[in-house]
Design an enzyme around this catalytic site. Structure first.
Site, PDB file in Angstrom:
ATOM      1  N   GLY A 216       0.816  -1.200   0.000  1.00 36.14           N
ATOM      2  CA  GLY A 216       0.000   0.000   0.000  1.00 36.14           C
ATOM      3  C   GLY A 216       0.853   1.255   0.000  1.00 36.14           C
ATOM      4  O   GLY A 216       1.972   1.291  -0.532  1.00 36.14           O
ATOM      5  N   SER A 217       0.339   2.288   0.627  1.00 37.46           N
ATOM      6  CA  SER A 217       0.982   3.606   0.544  1.00 37.46           C
ATOM      7  C   SER A 217       2.317   3.685   1.270  1.00 37.46           C
ATOM      8  O   SER A 217       3.053   4.662   1.096  1.00 37.46           O
ATOM      9  CB  SER A 217       0.036   4.679   1.072  1.00 37.46           C
ATOM     10  N   THR A 218       2.672   2.695   2.098  1.00 36.71           N
ATOM     11  CA  THR A 218       4.010   2.723   2.702  1.00 36.71           C
ATOM     12  C   THR A 218       5.083   2.643   1.623  1.00 36.71           C
ATOM     13  O   THR A 218       6.196   3.133   1.810  1.00 36.71           O
ATOM     14  CB  THR A 218       4.206   1.572   3.704  1.00 36.71           C
TER      15      THR A 218
END
Length: 485
Positions: A216-218
């Site tokens: 995801g956005s990590t």
């Protein structure tokens, strides 16, 4: 001598020669192979005739040995708080073998390693009962407890590293299991083993090392690093010339952002702060698939990592343009272990230098003499010190003013990045909640953490990296900092 007697003598000579050859073959060629066969019960009896050495955390053993009742195997393994430590130690069972540190360090723990030959010889002369050596880990007991208790009844994992050395400080996975429950070879051990194997929640899966998730956005931290390292942007506060809406290349579909957030032409700092899909999807497309693969590879993607326990390879894939844009925001075929994402945060925190993760600090003989000491090793340099410090500014803004405020620790500088990764066909299942972070003190960064919550009791709308994963990361970072005071 008549002919029949001569033939009999020759035949007997051939038989004697064959017997001698066979005996020497068994004794000198096949001896090691026969000794290690599972069917050789005498070897297994000898193996469990002595107390096994221990695995050490914070100077104290987290394992032990106890006498087995009603068996010719005298000793079996026991664990202190087994479910908490199982993702670190693995198991050692009389019936089902061993895994992880219990397996890889078996020679030291049993006392059979060549490095312990002198100790074995001395015990023969002194008459002292033979025991195994000890394995001293890098684990921080307080951090492991914070990770395990923070996950609680949620399905997920935590990995924490010392960015300056690569030492693994915590490695938690839930649900977990108690290795003591099947350490023997009786009916109760077999029943416990089968129950664990049949459990649909896979408690014996080490999610911190052996499960890969869409990050995801990590992953936008890696994409930002790629943008800086390839000179796509130099100033983290300049406009990125990212339109809104932004259409995925070669498609008729716009890439959406989550919520009403200011992403049009957002700077790198604000794009990370608000987690703008459009900005980072466009960056990944502007750079192209190969440059993204190259940068992800410097962080450890597409490689198996050995700690010494093997971690599955995280994957940044070769892909077409639209899929590469999605992979740049941590979706599509992009997959990562929690250890891998802790390595990403660690490299940023350590001014661009990524250290090789490890969790065995020392090996000790039964008399406590140190026979091995780990020397820290550089893994790679994913980004320059200048660009790492720019990324630190961006990640610290996320925690101060963005989606990661739940990770704030009073008096401590914290950088982080949240992630909520889609899960299931057309995002039909509960998403994964991610958070990666590091904490900084006057002596640099002592800890970097990655947390993933795979499943929880929270409703879908309440699942977020900042809400579920960040508080766990905060507790782990605080435990490390407090233990160093």
């Amino acid at each position: 001598m008549n002919k029949p007697l001569r033939r009999i003598a020759i035949f007997c000579g051939v038989l004697i020669f064959a017997l001698l050859a066979r005996t020497n073959y068994l004794q000198y060629v096949k001896a090691d192979d026969l000794n290690t066969r599972d069917e050789n019960r005498r070897v297994r009896i000898e193996r469990y005739a002595h107390e096994r050495g221990n695995i050490i955390v914070d100077g104290k053993s987290i394992t032990g040995s106890t006498e087995t009742k009603g068996s010719d195997f005298k000793y079996k393994r026991v664990w202190k708080n087994g479910p908490m430590w199982a993702p670190v130690t693995g198991y050692s069972s009389q019936a089902f073998g061993a895994t992880q540190l219990e397996n890889l360090e078996d020679g030291i723990l049993t006392g059979n390693d060549d490095q312990l030959f002198f100790n074995r010889t001395m015990s023969m002369f002194t008459g002292e009962e033979r025991t195994g050596g000890n394995v001293v880990t890098t684990l921080n007991g307080a951090a492991q407890k914070a990770a395990f208790e923070g996950l609680g009844n949620k399905k997920g994992a935590v990995a924490a590293l010392d960015p300056q050395t690569g030492a693994i400080l915590a490695l938690a996975s839930t649900p977990s299991y108690d290795p003591s429950s099947f350490a023997g070879n009786g009916q109760s051990d077999s029943k416990a083993w089968q129950t664990l194997k049949d459990d649909k929640d896979k408690p014996m899966l080490n999610r911190a090392l052996r499960e890969t998730y869409p990050p995801g956005s990590t992953f936008k931290v890696v994409t930002a690093a790629a943008a800086l390292e390839n000179g796509l942007y130099k100033d983290i506060d300049e406009d990125t010339k990212s339109p809104l809406p932004w259409r995925l290349p070669q498609t008729s579909q716009d890439l959406p952002n989550e919520g009403n957030i200011p992403c049009e032409n957002a700077s790198l700092r604000n794009a990370l702060r608000f987690s703008c899909n459009t900005v980072f999807g466009k960056i990944s497309d502007d750079l192209g698939n190969q440059k993204m693969i190259d940068e992800a590879g410097k962080f450890g993607f597409n490689k198996e990592i050995f700690t010494p326990v093997r971690a599955d390879a995280s994957v940044y894939p070769e892909d077409n343009r639209p899929q590469n844009a999605m992979a740049g925001i941590g979706q599509a075929s992009n997959r990562a272990t929690p250890l891998q994402m802790a390595m990403v945060a660690s490299a940023v925190a350590n001014d661009g230098k990524l250290m090789q993760p490890y969790m065995v600090a020392e090996r000790k003989a039964p008399n406590l003499d140190v026979i091995y000491t780990h020397e820290k090793e550089e893994f790679s340099r994913p980004l320059s010190a200048e660009n790492a410090q720019k990324l630190q500014e961006m990640m610290e803004t996320v925690v101060k003013q963005g989606t990661g405020t739940n990770a704030q620790i009073p008096g401590v500088t914290v950088g982080g990045k949240t992630g909520t990764a889609q899960h299931g066909v057309k995002n039909s299942e509960n998403p994964y909640a991610w958070f990666i972070s590091y904490a900084k003190t006057d002596n640099g960064s002592p800890v970097a953490v990655a947390v993933v919550v795979e499943d929880s009791d929270a409703t879908r709308d309440d699942i977020s990296g900042g809400g579920l994963a960040a508080p766990i990361a905060k507790a782990v970072m605080k435990a490390v900092i407090d233990s160093e005071k």
